[in-house]
Design an enzyme around this catalytic site. Structure first.
Site, PDB file in Angstrom:
ATOM      1  N   HIS A  18       0.695  -1.010  -0.153  1.00 47.90           N
ATOM      2  CA  HIS A  18      -0.066   0.212  -0.003  1.00 47.90           C
ATOM      3  C   HIS A  18       0.935   1.274   0.050  1.00 47.90           C
ATOM      4  CE1 HIS A  18      -3.148  -2.883   2.438  1.00 47.90           C
ATOM      5  NE2 HIS A  18      -3.649  -2.527   1.293  1.00 47.90           N
ATOM      6  N   LYS A  42     -16.660  -7.321   9.307  1.00 43.27           N
ATOM      7  CA  LYS A  42     -17.450  -7.421  10.757  1.00 43.27           C
ATOM      8  C   LYS A  42     -16.514  -7.442  11.760  1.00 43.27           C
ATOM      9  CE  LYS A  42     -21.782  -8.931   9.192  1.00 43.27           C
ATOM     10  NZ  LYS A  42     -21.587 -10.145   7.964  1.00 43.27           N
ATOM     11  N   ARG A  91      -1.554  -6.444  -8.257  1.00 41.03           N
ATOM     12  CA  ARG A  91      -0.467  -7.352  -7.750  1.00 41.03           C
ATOM     13  C   ARG A  91      -0.164  -8.586  -8.777  1.00 41.03           C
ATOM     14  NH1 ARG A  91      -2.678  -8.018  -2.000  1.00 41.03           N
ATOM     15  NH2 ARG A  91      -4.342  -8.493  -3.376  1.00 41.03           N
ATOM     16  N   SER A 129      -2.877  -7.834   3.270  1.00 41.13           N
ATOM     17  CA  SER A 129      -3.177  -7.589   4.578  1.00 41.13           C
ATOM     18  C   SER A 129      -3.572  -8.886   5.474  1.00 41.13           C
ATOM     19  CB  SER A 129      -4.340  -6.562   4.826  1.00 41.13           C
ATOM     20  OG  SER A 129      -3.852  -5.428   4.266  1.00 41.13           O
TER      21      SER A 129
END
Ligand code: PNS
Length: 163
Positions: A18, A42, A91, A129
Protein backbone atom coordinates in the site's frame (compact mmCIF):
# COMPACT_ATOMS: atom_id res chain seq x y z
CA UNK A 1 -6.04 22.28 -13.00
CA UNK A 2 -4.83 20.23 -10.03
CA UNK A 3 -5.29 16.48 -10.03
CA UNK A 4 -6.88 14.75 -7.08
CA UNK A 5 -7.02 10.97 -6.74
CA UNK A 6 -8.65 8.66 -4.20
CA UNK A 7 -6.96 5.41 -3.14
CA UNK A 8 -9.68 3.41 -1.36
CA UNK A 9 -9.31 0.25 0.68
CA UNK A 10 -9.61 -1.51 3.99
CA UNK A 11 -5.94 -1.14 5.00
CA UNK A 12 -6.35 -3.68 7.83
CA UNK A 13 -3.41 -3.28 8.20
CA UNK A 14 -1.43 -0.95 5.92
CA UNK A 15 1.30 -2.95 4.13
CA UNK A 16 4.44 -1.86 2.33
CA UNK A 17 2.58 -2.68 -0.88
CA UNK A 18 0.00 0.00 0.00
CA UNK A 19 2.78 2.42 0.98
CA UNK A 20 4.44 1.81 -2.39
CA UNK A 21 1.22 2.56 -4.32
CA UNK A 22 0.47 5.66 -2.22
CA UNK A 23 4.00 6.98 -2.82
CA UNK A 24 3.68 6.39 -6.56
CA UNK A 25 0.28 8.11 -6.56
CA UNK A 26 1.67 11.07 -4.63
CA UNK A 27 4.27 11.55 -7.38
CA UNK A 28 1.70 11.23 -10.16
CA UNK A 29 -1.14 13.37 -8.76
CA UNK A 30 -1.12 16.73 -7.03
CA UNK A 31 -2.90 15.14 -4.09
CA UNK A 32 -3.94 11.63 -3.15
CA UNK A 33 -6.57 10.78 -0.55
CA UNK A 34 -6.15 7.43 1.17
CA UNK A 35 -9.79 6.57 1.90
CA UNK A 36 -10.44 3.85 4.48
CA UNK A 37 -13.67 1.98 4.28
CA UNK A 38 -15.46 2.10 7.63
CA UNK A 39 -16.58 -1.36 8.81
CA UNK A 40 -14.90 -3.12 5.89
CA UNK A 41 -15.15 -6.40 7.76
CA UNK A 42 -17.43 -7.26 10.61
CA UNK A 43 -14.37 -8.06 12.67
CA UNK A 44 -11.44 -5.93 11.49
CA UNK A 45 -8.21 -6.42 13.44
CA UNK A 46 -7.66 -2.66 13.73
CA UNK A 47 -10.45 -0.17 14.39
CA UNK A 48 -11.02 2.56 11.81
CA UNK A 49 -9.36 5.09 14.11
CA UNK A 50 -6.32 2.85 14.62
CA UNK A 51 -5.96 2.38 10.86
CA UNK A 52 -6.27 6.13 10.29
CA UNK A 53 -3.71 6.91 13.02
CA UNK A 54 -1.21 4.42 11.58
CA UNK A 55 -1.59 5.81 8.08
CA UNK A 56 -1.29 9.42 9.27
CA UNK A 57 1.89 8.60 11.20
CA UNK A 58 3.46 6.79 8.23
CA UNK A 59 2.69 9.66 5.82
CA UNK A 60 3.45 12.48 8.27
CA UNK A 61 5.47 15.13 6.47
CA UNK A 62 3.90 14.34 3.07
CA UNK A 63 1.43 17.19 2.66
CA UNK A 64 -0.08 15.88 -0.56
CA UNK A 65 -1.17 12.60 1.09
CA UNK A 66 -4.46 12.93 2.99
CA UNK A 67 -5.99 10.22 5.13
CA UNK A 68 -9.79 10.03 5.37
CA UNK A 69 -12.60 7.53 5.96
CA UNK A 70 -15.71 6.79 3.98
CA UNK A 71 -18.77 4.60 4.03
CA UNK A 72 -21.47 4.01 1.47
CA UNK A 73 -20.69 3.95 -2.24
CA UNK A 74 -17.13 4.75 -3.20
CA UNK A 75 -18.17 6.76 -6.28
CA UNK A 76 -20.36 9.01 -4.11
CA UNK A 77 -17.42 9.69 -1.82
CA UNK A 78 -15.08 10.38 -4.77
CA UNK A 79 -17.57 12.83 -6.31
CA UNK A 80 -18.17 14.50 -2.93
CA UNK A 81 -14.44 15.10 -2.59
CA UNK A 82 -14.28 16.63 -6.06
CA UNK A 83 -11.96 13.91 -7.37
CA UNK A 84 -12.33 12.00 -10.63
CA UNK A 85 -9.69 9.30 -10.31
CA UNK A 86 -9.73 6.09 -8.27
CA UNK A 87 -6.34 4.45 -7.79
CA UNK A 88 -6.08 0.70 -7.23
CA UNK A 89 -3.04 -1.53 -6.99
CA UNK A 90 -2.72 -4.62 -9.17
CA UNK A 91 -0.38 -7.28 -7.81
CA UNK A 92 -1.09 -10.40 -9.79
CA UNK A 93 -3.42 -11.71 -12.46
CA UNK A 94 -5.55 -13.07 -9.61
CA UNK A 95 -6.41 -9.49 -8.61
CA UNK A 96 -7.60 -8.70 -12.09
CA UNK A 97 -11.09 -10.19 -12.11
CA UNK A 98 -12.25 -8.52 -8.90
CA UNK A 99 -10.65 -5.21 -9.86
CA UNK A 100 -12.09 -5.34 -13.37
CA UNK A 101 -15.59 -5.93 -11.97
CA UNK A 102 -15.27 -3.07 -9.50
CA UNK A 103 -13.84 -0.66 -12.08
CA UNK A 104 -16.65 -1.38 -14.54
CA UNK A 105 -19.35 -1.20 -11.88
CA UNK A 106 -17.95 2.10 -10.63
CA UNK A 107 -17.86 3.40 -14.21
CA UNK A 108 -21.49 2.40 -14.66
CA UNK A 109 -22.40 4.18 -11.44
CA UNK A 110 -20.47 7.32 -12.39
CA UNK A 111 -19.02 7.64 -15.87
CA UNK A 112 -17.05 10.73 -14.90
CA UNK A 113 -14.74 8.76 -12.60
CA UNK A 114 -11.81 6.84 -14.05
CA UNK A 115 -10.04 3.94 -12.29
CA UNK A 116 -6.26 3.81 -12.71
CA UNK A 117 -4.25 0.72 -11.82
CA UNK A 118 -0.69 0.81 -10.59
CA UNK A 119 1.74 -2.04 -10.04
CA UNK A 120 3.69 -2.08 -6.77
CA UNK A 121 7.41 -2.91 -6.70
CA UNK A 122 8.01 -6.63 -7.40
CA UNK A 123 9.03 -7.41 -3.81
CA UNK A 124 5.52 -6.51 -2.67
CA UNK A 125 3.50 -8.35 -5.29
CA UNK A 126 2.65 -11.28 -2.99
CA UNK A 127 1.77 -9.27 0.13
CA UNK A 128 -1.79 -8.86 1.30
CA UNK A 129 -3.24 -7.58 4.58
CA UNK A 130 -4.92 -10.95 5.06
CA UNK A 131 -1.64 -12.88 4.76
CA UNK A 132 0.17 -10.43 7.04
CA UNK A 133 -2.45 -10.98 9.76
CA UNK A 134 -2.34 -14.75 9.34
CA UNK A 135 1.45 -15.06 9.32
CA UNK A 136 1.92 -12.68 12.24
CA UNK A 137 -0.76 -14.31 14.38
CA UNK A 138 0.93 -17.68 13.86
CA UNK A 139 4.31 -16.34 14.95
CA UNK A 140 5.85 -15.69 11.51
CA UNK A 141 8.03 -12.68 10.68
CA UNK A 142 6.56 -9.79 8.72
CA UNK A 143 9.46 -7.34 8.97
CA UNK A 144 10.11 -5.58 5.68
CA UNK A 145 6.56 -6.29 4.54
CA UNK A 146 4.79 -3.68 6.66
CA UNK A 147 5.91 -0.33 8.12
CA UNK A 148 7.68 -0.70 11.49
CA UNK A 149 4.77 1.05 13.18
CA UNK A 150 2.36 -1.61 11.88
CA UNK A 151 4.61 -4.36 13.18
CA UNK A 152 4.66 -2.68 16.60
CA UNK A 153 0.86 -2.32 16.60
CA UNK A 154 0.45 -5.96 15.56
CA UNK A 155 2.63 -6.95 18.51
CA UNK A 156 0.48 -4.80 20.84
CA UNK A 157 -2.66 -6.54 19.54
CA UNK A 158 -1.24 -10.01 20.08
CA UNK A 159 -0.02 -9.09 23.59
CA UNK A 160 -3.41 -7.57 24.45
CA UNK A 161 -5.13 -10.75 23.32
CA UNK A 162 -2.81 -12.86 25.48
CA UNK A 163 -3.85 -10.96 28.62
O1 PNS B 1 -8.73 -3.04 -0.07
P1 PNS B 1 -10.06 -3.64 -0.39
O2 PNS B 1 -10.71 -4.20 0.84
O3 PNS B 1 -9.99 -4.63 -1.52
O4 PNS B 1 -10.99 -2.40 -0.88
C1 PNS B 1 -12.28 -2.63 -1.38
C2 PNS B 1 -13.04 -1.31 -1.53
C3 PNS B 1 -13.07 -0.56 -0.21
C4 PNS B 1 -12.37 -0.45 -2.58
C5 PNS B 1 -14.49 -1.67 -2.01
O5 PNS B 1 -15.03 -2.64 -1.17
C6 PNS B 1 -15.43 -0.47 -2.02
O6 PNS B 1 -15.28 0.42 -2.81
N1 PNS B 1 -16.40 -0.46 -1.08
C7 PNS B 1 -17.34 0.63 -0.93
C8 PNS B 1 -18.75 0.24 -1.36
C9 PNS B 1 -18.89 0.31 -2.86
O7 PNS B 1 -18.80 1.35 -3.48
N2 PNS B 1 -19.11 -0.88 -3.44
C10 PNS B 1 -19.24 -1.04 -4.87
C11 PNS B 1 -17.88 -1.19 -5.53
S1 PNS B 1 -18.03 -1.60 -7.22
Amino acid sequence: MSTLAVYPGSFDPLTNGHVDIISRGARLFDRIIVAMLVNAEKQPLFTTQERVDICRAVFKGQPNVEIDTFDGLLVDYVARRGANVIVRGLRAISDFEYEFQMALMNRRLDGGIETIFMMPAEQYTYISSRLIKEVFSLGGRVDGLVPELVEARLRDKVLARGK
